[in-house]
Design a protein around this motif. Structure first.
Motif, PDB file in Angstrom:
ATOM      1  N   GLN A   1       0.848  -1.198   0.000  1.00  0.00           N
ATOM      2  CA  GLN A   1       0.000   0.000   0.000  1.00  0.00           C
ATOM      3  C   GLN A   1       0.880   1.244   0.000  1.00  0.00           C
ATOM      4  O   GLN A   1       1.891   1.298   0.714  1.00  0.00           O
ATOM      5  CB  GLN A   1      -0.892   0.022   1.246  1.00  0.00           C
ATOM      6  N   ARG A   2       0.468   2.241  -0.790  1.00  0.00           N
ATOM      7  CA  ARG A   2       1.156   3.544  -0.756  1.00  0.00           C
ATOM      8  C   ARG A   2       0.657   4.323   0.448  1.00  0.00           C
ATOM      9  O   ARG A   2      -0.530   4.356   0.725  1.00  0.00           O
ATOM     10  CB  ARG A   2       0.805   4.377  -1.992  1.00  0.00           C
ATOM     11  N   ASP A   3       1.591   4.982   1.148  1.00  0.00           N
ATOM     12  CA  ASP A   3       1.193   5.898   2.210  1.00  0.00           C
ATOM     13  C   ASP A   3       0.481   7.083   1.555  1.00  0.00           C
ATOM     14  O   ASP A   3       0.983   7.637   0.572  1.00  0.00           O
ATOM     15  CB  ASP A   3       2.447   6.369   2.968  1.00  0.00           C
TER      16      ASP A   3
ATOM     17  N   PRO B   1      -2.601  -2.339 -12.010  1.00  0.00           N
ATOM     18  CA  PRO B   1      -3.063  -1.455 -13.094  1.00  0.00           C
ATOM     19  C   PRO B   1      -2.326  -0.137 -13.220  1.00  0.00           C
ATOM     20  O   PRO B   1      -2.293   0.435 -14.312  1.00  0.00           O
ATOM     21  CB  PRO B   1      -4.543  -1.214 -12.751  1.00  0.00           C
ATOM     22  N   MET B   2      -1.750   0.388 -12.128  1.00  0.00           N
ATOM     23  CA  MET B   2      -1.175   1.738 -12.188  1.00  0.00           C
ATOM     24  C   MET B   2       0.302   1.729 -11.814  1.00  0.00           C
ATOM     25  O   MET B   2       0.701   1.147 -10.805  1.00  0.00           O
ATOM     26  CB  MET B   2      -1.936   2.676 -11.236  1.00  0.00           C
ATOM     27  N   LEU B   3       1.105   2.414 -12.614  1.00  0.00           N
ATOM     28  CA  LEU B   3       2.530   2.602 -12.316  1.00  0.00           C
ATOM     29  C   LEU B   3       2.752   4.104 -12.180  1.00  0.00           C
ATOM     30  O   LEU B   3       2.803   4.824 -13.183  1.00  0.00           O
ATOM     31  CB  LEU B   3       3.385   2.025 -13.445  1.00  0.00           C
ATOM     32  N   ALA B   4       2.833   4.599 -10.954  1.00  0.00           N
ATOM     33  CA  ALA B   4       2.965   6.044 -10.717  1.00  0.00           C
ATOM     34  C   ALA B   4       4.433   6.384 -10.417  1.00  0.00           C
ATOM     35  O   ALA B   4       5.212   6.614 -11.346  1.00  0.00           O
ATOM     36  CB  ALA B   4       2.021   6.469  -9.600  1.00  0.00           C
ATOM     37  N   THR B   5       4.827   6.368  -9.140  1.00  0.00           N
ATOM     38  CA  THR B   5       6.244   6.619  -8.837  1.00  0.00           C
ATOM     39  C   THR B   5       7.101   5.390  -9.124  1.00  0.00           C
ATOM     40  O   THR B   5       8.320   5.499  -9.250  1.00  0.00           O
ATOM     41  CB  THR B   5       6.428   6.961  -7.344  1.00  0.00           C
TER      42      THR B   5
ATOM     43  N   LYS C   1       0.585  15.098  -5.690  1.00  0.00           N
ATOM     44  CA  LYS C   1       0.270  13.978  -4.779  1.00  0.00           C
ATOM     45  C   LYS C   1       0.770  12.652  -5.329  1.00  0.00           C
ATOM     46  O   LYS C   1       0.369  11.576  -4.875  1.00  0.00           O
ATOM     47  CB  LYS C   1      -1.240  13.891  -4.578  1.00  0.00           C
ATOM     48  N   ASN C   2       1.590  12.747  -6.369  1.00  0.00           N
ATOM     49  CA  ASN C   2       2.131  11.545  -7.017  1.00  0.00           C
ATOM     50  C   ASN C   2       1.054  10.654  -7.625  1.00  0.00           C
ATOM     51  O   ASN C   2       1.193   9.432  -7.673  1.00  0.00           O
ATOM     52  CB  ASN C   2       3.020  10.748  -6.052  1.00  0.00           C
ATOM     53  N   TYR C   3      -0.024  11.280  -8.086  1.00  0.00           N
ATOM     54  CA  TYR C   3      -1.007  10.574  -8.912  1.00  0.00           C
ATOM     55  C   TYR C   3      -0.652  10.820 -10.378  1.00  0.00           C
ATOM     56  O   TYR C   3      -0.124  11.880 -10.744  1.00  0.00           O
ATOM     57  CB  TYR C   3      -2.426  11.080  -8.626  1.00  0.00           C
ATOM     58  N   ILE C   4      -0.966   9.831 -11.215  1.00  0.00           N
ATOM     59  CA  ILE C   4      -0.690   9.953 -12.644  1.00  0.00           C
ATOM     60  C   ILE C   4      -1.634  10.988 -13.248  1.00  0.00           C
ATOM     61  O   ILE C   4      -2.829  11.003 -12.934  1.00  0.00           O
ATOM     62  CB  ILE C   4      -0.882   8.591 -13.349  1.00  0.00           C
ATOM     63  N   VAL C   5      -1.089  11.858 -14.118  1.00  0.00           N
ATOM     64  CA  VAL C   5      -1.937  12.817 -14.842  1.00  0.00           C
ATOM     65  C   VAL C   5      -1.743  12.649 -16.347  1.00  0.00           C
ATOM     66  O   VAL C   5      -0.629  12.408 -16.803  1.00  0.00           O
ATOM     67  CB  VAL C   5      -1.613  14.276 -14.422  1.00  0.00           C
TER      68      VAL C   5
ATOM     69  N   LEU D   1      -6.434   8.422 -14.151  1.00  0.00           N
ATOM     70  CA  LEU D   1      -7.852   8.106 -13.921  1.00  0.00           C
ATOM     71  C   LEU D   1      -8.185   8.132 -12.441  1.00  0.00           C
ATOM     72  O   LEU D   1      -9.188   7.584 -12.006  1.00  0.00           O
ATOM     73  CB  LEU D   1      -8.235   6.766 -14.560  1.00  0.00           C
ATOM     74  N   GLY D   2      -7.325   8.764 -11.630  1.00  0.00           N
ATOM     75  CA  GLY D   2      -7.570   8.783 -10.187  1.00  0.00           C
ATOM     76  C   GLY D   2      -7.151   7.470  -9.564  1.00  0.00           C
ATOM     77  O   GLY D   2      -6.206   6.826 -10.023  1.00  0.00           O
ATOM     78  N   ASP D   3      -7.873   7.057  -8.529  1.00  0.00           N
ATOM     79  CA  ASP D   3      -7.514   5.845  -7.795  1.00  0.00           C
ATOM     80  C   ASP D   3      -8.206   4.639  -8.430  1.00  0.00           C
ATOM     81  O   ASP D   3      -9.421   4.485  -8.332  1.00  0.00           O
ATOM     82  CB  ASP D   3      -7.930   5.987  -6.322  1.00  0.00           C
ATOM     83  N   PHE D   4      -7.447   3.812  -9.097  1.00  0.00           N
ATOM     84  CA  PHE D   4      -8.025   2.666  -9.815  1.00  0.00           C
ATOM     85  C   PHE D   4      -8.782   1.746  -8.850  1.00  0.00           C
ATOM     86  O   PHE D   4      -9.890   1.305  -9.134  1.00  0.00           O
ATOM     87  CB  PHE D   4      -6.928   1.879 -10.539  1.00  0.00           C
ATOM     88  N   GLY D   5      -8.154   1.432  -7.724  1.00  0.00           N
ATOM     89  CA  GLY D   5      -8.764   0.496  -6.774  1.00  0.00           C
ATOM     90  C   GLY D   5     -10.118   0.995  -6.293  1.00  0.00           C
ATOM     91  O   GLY D   5     -11.083   0.228  -6.211  1.00  0.00           O
ATOM     92  N   ASP D   6     -10.221   2.282  -5.992  1.00  0.00           N
ATOM     93  CA  ASP D   6     -11.501   2.839  -5.534  1.00  0.00           C
ATOM     94  C   ASP D   6     -12.552   2.728  -6.631  1.00  0.00           C
ATOM     95  O   ASP D   6     -13.710   2.391  -6.368  1.00  0.00           O
ATOM     96  CB  ASP D   6     -11.345   4.311  -5.139  1.00  0.00           C
TER      97      ASP D   6
HETATM   98  N1  URA Z   1      -2.660   4.770  -7.641  1.00  0.00           N
HETATM   99  C1  URA Z   1      -3.711   4.950  -8.479  1.00  0.00           C
HETATM  100  O1  URA Z   1      -4.701   4.197  -8.425  1.00  0.00           O
HETATM  101  N2  URA Z   1      -3.642   5.955  -9.359  1.00  0.00           N
HETATM  102  C2  URA Z   1      -2.583   6.790  -9.443  1.00  0.00           C
HETATM  103  O2  URA Z   1      -2.592   7.711 -10.282  1.00  0.00           O
HETATM  104  C3  URA Z   1      -1.510   6.593  -8.552  1.00  0.00           C
HETATM  105  C4  URA Z   1      -1.578   5.566  -7.670  1.00  0.00           C
END
Ligand code: URA
Ligand code: PRP
Length: 233
Positions: free
Chosen positions: A127-129, A156-160, A217-221, A224-229
């Motif tokens: 889990q990401r903090d 599904p997501m590769l951010a940092t 916030k280290n989200y991908i731009v 699509l926001g938080d994939f898991g949610d």
């Molecule tokens: N996790 C996500 O689901 N989306 C991001 O953009 C970054 C981390």
């Protein structure tokens, strides 16, 4: 859709050439077909209902799994056809398993099972903090013989890149050769691709799309926001 520093997805699923600083040579992008763009457009839309998010994500996941299977080794195999003639073909060589990075990676397991019946699947909970975006490892349960298998690593997501790097660290501890790890993801950031390549250049990455970057916030731009949610609600 992609930034000017990023070459567009290529029209065939060949390894991306290392022509720009943003796309390392271990990265394979799905062909940027209009179908793929349409699927991604649905799951990026903040107005998309959860049932559609799941349906269209699954469509992309299927494309990723099919491409991942193209990277497995095959050996010659001759069969007799019903016409009584031999057909010199190929058969997959070596065993595989899936490893999902929980929670969101679990969303990709069904797509893998659709293509590979009774495939074994391991799980790594990372889990990401929420404040620092630093990845923390909580738990790993992997097939006992994983060091002898090809591993399709699912997230599904590769951010940092922190989460997948930690997952690869775990696979390393279990003696999985790096050359036998294939990481499948829907959307990558150039920063994440670079981080993974810097530490693990031998690991193949198959991605649906490379986005512009990361926000504060280290989200991908645009992402699509938080994939898991969105997938699990
Ligand atoms: N996790 C996500 O689901 N989306 C991001 O953009 C970054 C981390
Ligand atoms: C998300 C995503 C990746 C990670 C990517 O998981 O599924 O695992 O973030 O970010 P990184 O490349 O910066 O590490 P998250 O930790 O939010 O948990 P989730 O699977 O429960 O959504």
């Amino acid at each position: 859709m992609s930034s000017s520093s990023i070459p567009p997805n290529t029209s065939s699923a060949a390894a991306a050439p290392s022509i720009g600083p943003a796309i390392p040579p271990n990265v394979v992008r799905l062909p940027a077909t209009s179908q793929l763009e349409a699927l991604l457009t649905v799951i990026r839309d903040q107005k998309t209902a959860r049932s559609d998010f799941i349906f269209y994500s699954n469509r992309i996941i299927r494309l990723l799994v099919e491409e991942g299977l193209n990277h497995l080794p095959v050996t010659e195999s001759t069969v007799m056809t019903p016409t009584g003639l031999p057909y010199r073909g190929v058969a997959f060589e070596g065993r595989i398993c899936g490893v999902s990075i929980l929670r969101a990676g679990e969303a990709m397991e069904a797509g893998l099972r659709d293509c590979c019946r009774s495939v074994r699947i391991g799980k790594i909970l990372i889990q990401r903090d929420e404040e620092t975006a630093k990845a923390k490892l909580f738990y790993a349960k992997l097939p006992e013989d994983i060091e002898e298998r090809w591993v399709l690593l699912l997230d599904p997501m590769l951010a940092t890149g922190g989460s997948v790097i930690k997952a690869i660290d775990v696979l390393q501890e279990h003696k999985v050769p790096l050359s036998r790890i294939i990481f499948l993801n829907l959307i990558s950031s150039p920063e994440g691709l670079k981080s993974v390549h810097d530490k693990y250049p031998e690991v193949r990455i198959i991605t649906g799309w490379v986005d512009e970057g990361l926000n504060e916030k280290n989200y991908i731009v645009p992402g699509l926001g938080d994939f898991g949610d969105s997938f699990f609600g």
